[in-house]
Design an enzyme around this catalytic site. Sequence first.
Site, short mmCIF file in Angstrom:
data_model
loop_
_atom_site.label_atom_id
_atom_site.label_comp_id
_atom_site.label_asym_id
_atom_site.label_seq_id
_atom_site.Cartn_x
_atom_site.Cartn_y
_atom_site.Cartn_z
N GLU A 166 7.01 18.29 -8.08
CA GLU A 166 5.84 18.99 -8.63
C GLU A 166 5.35 20.04 -7.64
O GLU A 166 5.03 21.17 -8.03
CB GLU A 166 4.74 17.98 -8.92
CG GLU A 166 3.56 18.57 -9.68
CD GLU A 166 2.43 17.55 -9.85
OE1 GLU A 166 2.60 16.38 -9.40
OE2 GLU A 166 1.39 17.92 -10.40
N CYS A 211 -2.74 9.37 -5.11
CA CYS A 211 -2.45 7.93 -5.17
C CYS A 211 -3.69 7.08 -4.93
O CYS A 211 -3.75 5.93 -5.32
CB CYS A 211 -1.41 7.51 -4.15
SG CYS A 211 -0.58 8.82 -3.33
N GLU A 269 6.41 13.82 -7.03
CA GLU A 269 5.37 14.66 -6.44
C GLU A 269 5.99 15.82 -5.66
O GLU A 269 5.50 16.96 -5.73
CB GLU A 269 4.50 13.82 -5.53
CG GLU A 269 3.16 14.47 -5.27
CD GLU A 269 2.06 13.45 -5.04
OE1 GLU A 269 2.23 12.29 -5.44
OE2 GLU A 269 1.03 13.84 -4.48
N SER A 282 -2.36 16.55 -8.06
CA SER A 282 -1.06 16.21 -8.62
C SER A 282 -1.25 15.34 -9.86
O SER A 282 -2.11 14.47 -9.88
CB SER A 282 -0.25 15.45 -7.58
OG SER A 282 0.74 14.67 -8.20
N GLU A 313 -6.63 6.22 -19.44
CA GLU A 313 -5.65 7.32 -19.42
C GLU A 313 -4.28 6.85 -18.96
O GLU A 313 -3.27 7.51 -19.20
CB GLU A 313 -6.07 8.45 -18.47
CG GLU A 313 -7.41 9.04 -18.74
CD GLU A 313 -8.49 8.45 -17.85
OE1 GLU A 313 -9.49 9.13 -17.65
OE2 GLU A 313 -8.32 7.31 -17.36
N CYS A 367 -4.60 3.35 3.64
CA CYS A 367 -4.62 2.11 2.85
C CYS A 367 -4.64 0.86 3.73
O CYS A 367 -5.09 -0.19 3.29
CB CYS A 367 -3.42 2.06 1.91
SG CYS A 367 -3.25 3.57 0.95
N GLU A 399 -8.53 1.27 -11.25
CA GLU A 399 -7.48 2.15 -11.75
C GLU A 399 -6.69 1.48 -12.86
O GLU A 399 -6.39 2.09 -13.89
CB GLU A 399 -6.55 2.54 -10.61
CG GLU A 399 -5.40 3.43 -11.04
CD GLU A 399 -4.41 3.65 -9.92
OE1 GLU A 399 -4.87 3.96 -8.80
OE2 GLU A 399 -3.21 3.53 -10.15
N LYS A 434 -7.96 -0.14 -6.96
CA LYS A 434 -6.82 -0.28 -7.86
C LYS A 434 -7.20 -1.14 -9.06
O LYS A 434 -6.61 -1.01 -10.13
CB LYS A 434 -5.63 -0.93 -7.13
CG LYS A 434 -5.00 -0.05 -6.06
CD LYS A 434 -4.20 1.07 -6.66
CE LYS A 434 -3.63 1.99 -5.59
NZ LYS A 434 -3.61 3.38 -6.01
#
Lengths: 596, 597, 113
Positions: free
Chosen positions: A284, A301, A281, A321, A368, A505, A363, A360
């Site tokens: 990036e 994230c 990241e 990102s 994808e 988190c 996720e 999560k």
Amino acid sequence: MSRLITITINDKPYQVEPNQTIMQAADKLGFHIPRLCYHPKLSIEGACRVCIVEVEGMKNYVASCAFPVSDGMKIRTNTQALRTARRDIIELILDNHPQDCHTCERDGNCELQRLAASMGIRARHFEGERKRYEKDLSSEAVIRDPEKCILCGRCVRMCSEIQQVHNLTQAHRGFHTVVMPAYNMPMGESVCTACGQCINVCPTAAFLEKNYTQELFEKLNDPNLVKVVQFAPSVRAAIGEAFGLEPGLNMEGQLIASLRKLGFDYVFDTQFAADLTIMEEASEFLERLQSGGVLPMITSCSSAWMKCLEQFYPDLIPNVSTCKSPMSMQGAVTKTYFAKKKKIDPRKILSVAVMCCTAKKYEAARPELMFDGMRGVDIVVTTREAAWMIKSAGIDLVNIQPEEPDHPLGISSGAGAIFGATGGVMEAAIRTAYELYTGETLVDIEVEAVRGLKGIKEGSIVMDGKEIRVAVAHGLGNACRLLERVRQDPSRYHFIEIMGCPGGCVGGGGQPYAQINSIPLDDENLRKRAQALYDLDKAKTIRRSHDNPDVQKLYKEFLQSPLSPVSHQYLHTHYKAKTPVGIIPRNERTLSGDSK
Amino acid sequence: MADKQYKLTFCDGSGCLKNHAREFRQLFEEELRRHQIQQNVQIHLSGCLGMCTKGPILIVNPGYILYGNLRSEDAPEIVQEHLINGKPVSRLIIQEDHLYNRFFRIFGDSEFFGRQMRIALRNCGVIDPEKIDDYLAMRGYEALAKVLTEMTPQQVIEEVKKSGLRGRGGAGFPTGLKWEYTAKQSDPEKYVICNADEGDPGAFMDRSAIEGDPHTVLEGMIIGGYAIGSRQGIIYIRAEYPLAVQRLKKAIEDARREGFLGERILGTDFSFDIRICLGAGAFVCGEETALIHSIEGARGMPRPRPPYPSVSGLFGKPTLINNVETWANIPVIIIDGADWFSRIGTATSKGTKVFALAGKVRNTGLVEVPMGTTLRDIIFGIGGGIPNGKKFKAVQTGGPSGGCLPEKYLDTQIDYESLAKAGSIMGSGGMIVIDEDSCMVRMARFFVEFTQDESCGKCTPCREGTKRMLEILTRITRGQGKPGDIEKLERLGTMIQKASLCGLGQSAPNPVLSTIRNFREEYEEHIHQKKCRAHECTALLSFVVQDNCVGCGACKRVCPVNAVSGNRKEKHSINPNLCIKCGQCYDACKFNAIAKV
Amino acid sequence: MDLIRKKRAEAVNRIISKGYLSTKRVYVGMATCEIAAGSKEVMAVFQDAIAKGLTDVYLSQKGCAGRCNLEPTVEVVEEGKIPVKYGLVTPERAREIIERHLKKGEVIQEWVI
């Protein structure tokens, strides 16, 4: 300091500050008036009527959570009539509630159970029809059981006021009142971002995470699988609470040992992947900064945040990102790099993640994120589920000897550790970006500006004469507010970190329930959990992601370099706009909010 | 009646009686007999006409000649000059231009209207509600002109306070005080709301008021806006009143066109506009905070108060919210004066109240009477008593929030306090008369079913408690009542009254508790003897063929379950084990030979 | 204040110009309860008659007259005479009223409230 006023509670006079409710004054004086729907972070609802008290001069009982104190007020909190009324109110709730405490997830830690016990309800006077609803199991992450709902409205207020997702509301009237997403959509098809905060604030088991413990126990007993597990930074800071320990204890070593005893062959650490994420990241970001790419860049994230973005802010997708989250990166390198290294068939690897997060689960199922026909993470369990499994297997997490994680995906820097706290990702990224960009060592690596529980935090750092402005938001509501600023003025910030849960988190939807004398999402709790991570960072010798030797090895042996084609194949992904029922695309909205 | 040449109305109100009105009338009647014209003349007595300082009052129709300040010696002159010679006695004619008096122009049937005093409904049934010209001809918007040009906002509030007007939506909060609280707030953005979400089943006072005279509500609201410093008014009206909505829309358009709404009203600096917001079918949205949430676009659920709407209401701004009837009274108070208004009614409740008289009574309809009128006067006087020779049993006031009052309360003088003391409430004005053929338990059950249906579901006592009360009452009406049920209803009812969040819950147990208090024997009969003395609860009924059965077989033919047996020309009988109590046989029998037992 | 008086005068003028001062004024109650009882048809009968040449009649509607169990109601008001209120008026009765009362001046007692 305003003048104190005098109120009388149960015939004794007290001096209290004005401009507060009876409940607030009573709490400070040590009278704990029983309550259900009240939560200090949410608006006052006055719905449960459990907190009623008698105020002299008022014909009816008064909700102490809503009624302000005034000079000379005479209050009674515990008369016989009140006790009977409260008892009857709780009984009415119980009469419309399933009678299955023994097999319920919240048995032993349910606010309704505690209240019922404290009211001393022995006989049932008013039993009658009980509401019947199907459980909504459509979502990967959060399941609804409307039969257990006591209509306190906390989830509605949390989802609307703090998260600003507005997915839930009460619908219908009278006996048929029920909390549900708009049009009674299944949760999986609604705008629910799977953040799980409704689970955190729910006093009963009306909201729960989707439970994979049975499936996991089965797979742990399968000799043909290589069982690999990773666990998030926030898990080690909070799992002790599920075992009755003080909040803020770092149980990393004990957790690793317990997971091994549970049957996992390899115990890795998501913090390793956090370092990996920073490598990707930060690179990036620097690339965008130097070549005029889309700014500000927004971290990705938090999976609840990603669903929120795809639904409500699709115009900002280019800003996000393309990096996967640490969990997904870890899953990817497990089934490629690690599998190759140990010569294991990746299809035989069971990749499990213990997360503080319910999103999560959603996720891990996203198509994808698949590669080579495989999911990076096969099963996600929350901190609560892991704690239950450990207890159920008879493992003594509290007293077990701490152990170290496995190589090559186990060691981590301090930057990886602070990922769990709000501002942690930003701080870790700054540590690496600064040094990658300027070539110099960043001396003050503890960036105070992005630490703490303020909703939106701003800071800036000068890299080689260039001022880089950053912003951090936690909780989807604050995220939305921050993004409005970005929409108004895209040049205001360069880099933004967003975490979907209040506190970051550490306050995730999968964290242990609040203890008996605490309330969900208590700020002190969140601070203590975050502090555990910051202390962990301080105690480490390696505190920067790019100094992690195993990460360096990973690049040398497999990924070559950040943003390389291999990295892009396994560690990056793409996002697209999603419009569940009920979302009006932004360009079709008129000023009054109606659609054309 | 049209045979009569003249119709005379003598005011029989307490003010005129003090001025020897009765003696005057007796003398007058003697004069008529002396001249032998008493057959030509119809005499009516009316309730207080509101001109007490000029009593005794006599109105002669046709022509609406208004005589006042009459003394005994005037009687022969009026009879001779006016009734016989056709020349009204001008020295005795008084000028009284009260806004509300116009009604007597169309004095049609005094049995019904004689004792009424129509202030809020003064133009209903008099003017064409869709013509602003009619309203203007009746001195419409004169109050507004007076307020804007001759009074300060503070003076307007003082006048409303002095009048003693109390909220007509049911709670009876002093209107002037509410205006004062809202006016005191310093926020420049304030709202005026009219609560036209009349949800009580069977209540239609507000509907008729709007359908008959929408402009008076508009005028009241504009005056209210001036008094508190607001620029925007909203009428929240239930969508189930399409004609009222349509007439309101037309009225607003006409008012805007004539310059009574909008910028710079009547050439002054004051600007005010009104928009309509439709309800969506929820009784709970008549509660003021739920109504405000509904206008804001949120779910119509009440919230705890404080803060009250006058401090923080619509969109968080100070909001003045009043009922349709309250607004309708405002122009009268301004023109005819707070002093005059406060002389009508009782010590604590001033003015008049509109009641929707319905149920087992001869004359149903809207009645507007001064506060202090007794229930007996309304039901037996104006209403004409119970038809079909049945006995009066109870009167239900206040809709689903009110209670049932038996015979011993008939002489209660109606006002907010006295009705509350009797165990009911004034409510918005529903008044349902019940005769011996109605079962009180079923009535209580009907109202609880309504409130349970309409409960917003937010707070536990109302949402769950009314459901349980409904279940107990349903069991009782089905003959499954258990000992202890009455005590459970009382316990639940008192808790719901005291612990609920809003007025809907707080008053939902009223019908149940008042019927238990006043008609406990009926409950006990249902539970212990499985008997319904009004013969309404079908589960507790038996249908029995009486001796006067002629054996025609009509009942046998209609019985859906073949429970009737019997030969032609012989007395039939009904098998109670098969009977499903549908009542078809009862309806079919032309000889009244089947009894409900 | 003058403005309002002027407006009132204008309004009254408008009403008078529409024939208010004609000998007979007929009012038909038109609130929801009355319409439910059929007053729209009754109104149509009167409108029809005027269209067909019934003169000297000012027809207007009014709001709820309060007599709910005796609807539809029709009121005939004449200067110098006591106002007459008919109840339970059906379209047939309305035609009768036009023939007997409006044209011939006979008050139909049985239908009067």
